[in-house]
Write a protein that holds these residues in place. Structure first.
Motif, mmCIF file in Angstrom:
data_model
loop_
_atom_site.group_PDB
_atom_site.id
_atom_site.type_symbol
_atom_site.label_atom_id
_atom_site.label_comp_id
_atom_site.label_asym_id
_atom_site.label_seq_id
_atom_site.Cartn_x
_atom_site.Cartn_y
_atom_site.Cartn_z
ATOM 1 N N VAL A 191 15.896 46.328 -44.676
ATOM 2 C CA VAL A 191 17.331 46.519 -44.419
ATOM 3 C C VAL A 191 17.653 46.637 -42.931
ATOM 4 N N ALA A 192 16.684 46.347 -42.082
ATOM 5 C CA ALA A 192 16.871 46.522 -40.641
ATOM 6 C C ALA A 192 18.007 45.663 -40.092
ATOM 7 N N GLY A 193 18.295 44.533 -40.699
ATOM 8 C CA GLY A 193 19.346 43.658 -40.198
ATOM 9 C C GLY A 193 20.708 43.906 -40.818
ATOM 10 N N LEU A 194 20.845 44.919 -41.657
ATOM 11 C CA LEU A 194 22.119 45.190 -42.319
ATOM 12 C C LEU A 194 22.924 46.244 -41.562
ATOM 13 N N LEU A 195 24.238 46.129 -41.636
ATOM 14 C CA LEU A 195 25.084 47.198 -41.119
ATOM 15 C C LEU A 195 24.866 48.422 -41.998
ATOM 16 N N TYR A 196 24.902 49.578 -41.393
ATOM 17 C CA TYR A 196 24.637 50.803 -42.146
ATOM 18 C C TYR A 196 25.711 51.839 -41.864
ATOM 19 N N SER A 197 25.747 52.867 -42.705
ATOM 20 C CA SER A 197 26.630 54.010 -42.499
ATOM 21 C C SER A 197 25.780 55.157 -42.001
ATOM 22 N N ASP A 198 26.155 55.696 -40.855
ATOM 23 C CA ASP A 198 25.381 56.754 -40.196
ATOM 24 C C ASP A 198 26.000 58.122 -40.488
ATOM 25 N N PHE A 199 25.353 58.858 -41.360
ATOM 26 C CA PHE A 199 25.813 60.182 -41.764
ATOM 27 C C PHE A 199 25.110 61.297 -40.974
ATOM 28 N N THR A 200 24.424 60.977 -39.897
ATOM 29 C CA THR A 200 23.641 62.001 -39.191
ATOM 30 C C THR A 200 24.504 63.051 -38.512
ATOM 31 N N ASP A 201 25.735 62.713 -38.121
ATOM 32 C CA ASP A 201 26.582 63.674 -37.422
ATOM 33 C C ASP A 201 27.783 64.156 -38.224
ATOM 34 N N GLU A 202 28.234 63.351 -39.177
ATOM 35 C CA GLU A 202 29.404 63.735 -39.972
ATOM 36 C C GLU A 202 29.364 63.016 -41.315
ATOM 37 N N PHE A 203 30.279 63.413 -42.207
ATOM 38 C CA PHE A 203 30.304 62.830 -43.543
ATOM 39 C C PHE A 203 31.521 61.931 -43.765
#
Length: 186
Positions: free
Chosen positions: A110-122
């Motif tokens: 999945v390295a080439g896919l756009l992702y949702s980054d929940f590391t700082d907020e929801f």
């Protein structure tokens, strides 16, 4: 829109059991938005053949969320689920959405896919996930609509389609054409 959401089926959430608190919060938010989720703790009972049940659920899912953390990238189960999901994604059968909850390298699948980054907020990354789910639900609804099925039937019956635009003094008219091609030339 609720009918569209129903057509999407269950959103499969691939994760490590270590990440269960976040996964429950994510699943609850998705369900509050009107979608259904597939979580092992809700779907499986003792004695179920684990690999078979997970494979069946993945085969039916139009969307697979992959929760990425240090625990999940080390999990053999996540690897199994990710391989199956990415195979289906490549065939155009589902959307795979990486959901990042820790700053770790994405699995190569999945390295080439756009992702949702929940590391700082929801909330903000959740809106991105929700947008993707709504897009998939609309696509699914279109593929089940009368007009979509009629268009496929016309294209399979007639060998070609096209457009014709006829101009008039006061009004133009557009026509959608279907015609047979016999392959013979005169």
């Amino acid at each position: 829109m609720s009918n569209e959401k129903h057509l999407l089926g269950k959103v499969f959430i691939s994760h490590s059991s270590v990440d269960k608190p976040f996964v429950r919060k994510l699943a609850e938010a998705i369900e509050r938005a009107g979608f259904r989720t597939w979580l092992d703790e809700k779907e499986l009972v003792p004695g179920d053949p684990l690999a078979k049940k997970i494979s069946e659920a993945l085969d039916k899912s139009r969307v697979v969320l992959v929760v990425v953390s240090s625990a999940s990238v080390a999990s053999r189960w996540l690897s199994f689920e990710l391989n199956k999901a990415t195979d289906r994604m490549v065939q155009g059968e589902c959307r795979v959405i990486p959901v990042i909850i820790e700053k770790v390298a994405l699995p190569p699948e999945v390295a080439g896919l756009l992702y949702s980054d929940f590391t700082d907020e929801f909330e903000l990354p959740f809106r991105g996930v929700l947008t993707a789910l709504e897009h998939e639900a609309r696509s699914r609804a279109w593929s089940h609509s009368f007009w979509s099925r009629a268009e496929l039937l016309i294209k399979s019956t007639f060998h070609a389609t096209g457009w014709l635009s006829v101009g008039g003094e006061y009004k133009d008219r557009d026509y959608n054409l279907a015609y047979l091609y016999s392959g013979h030339r005169r």
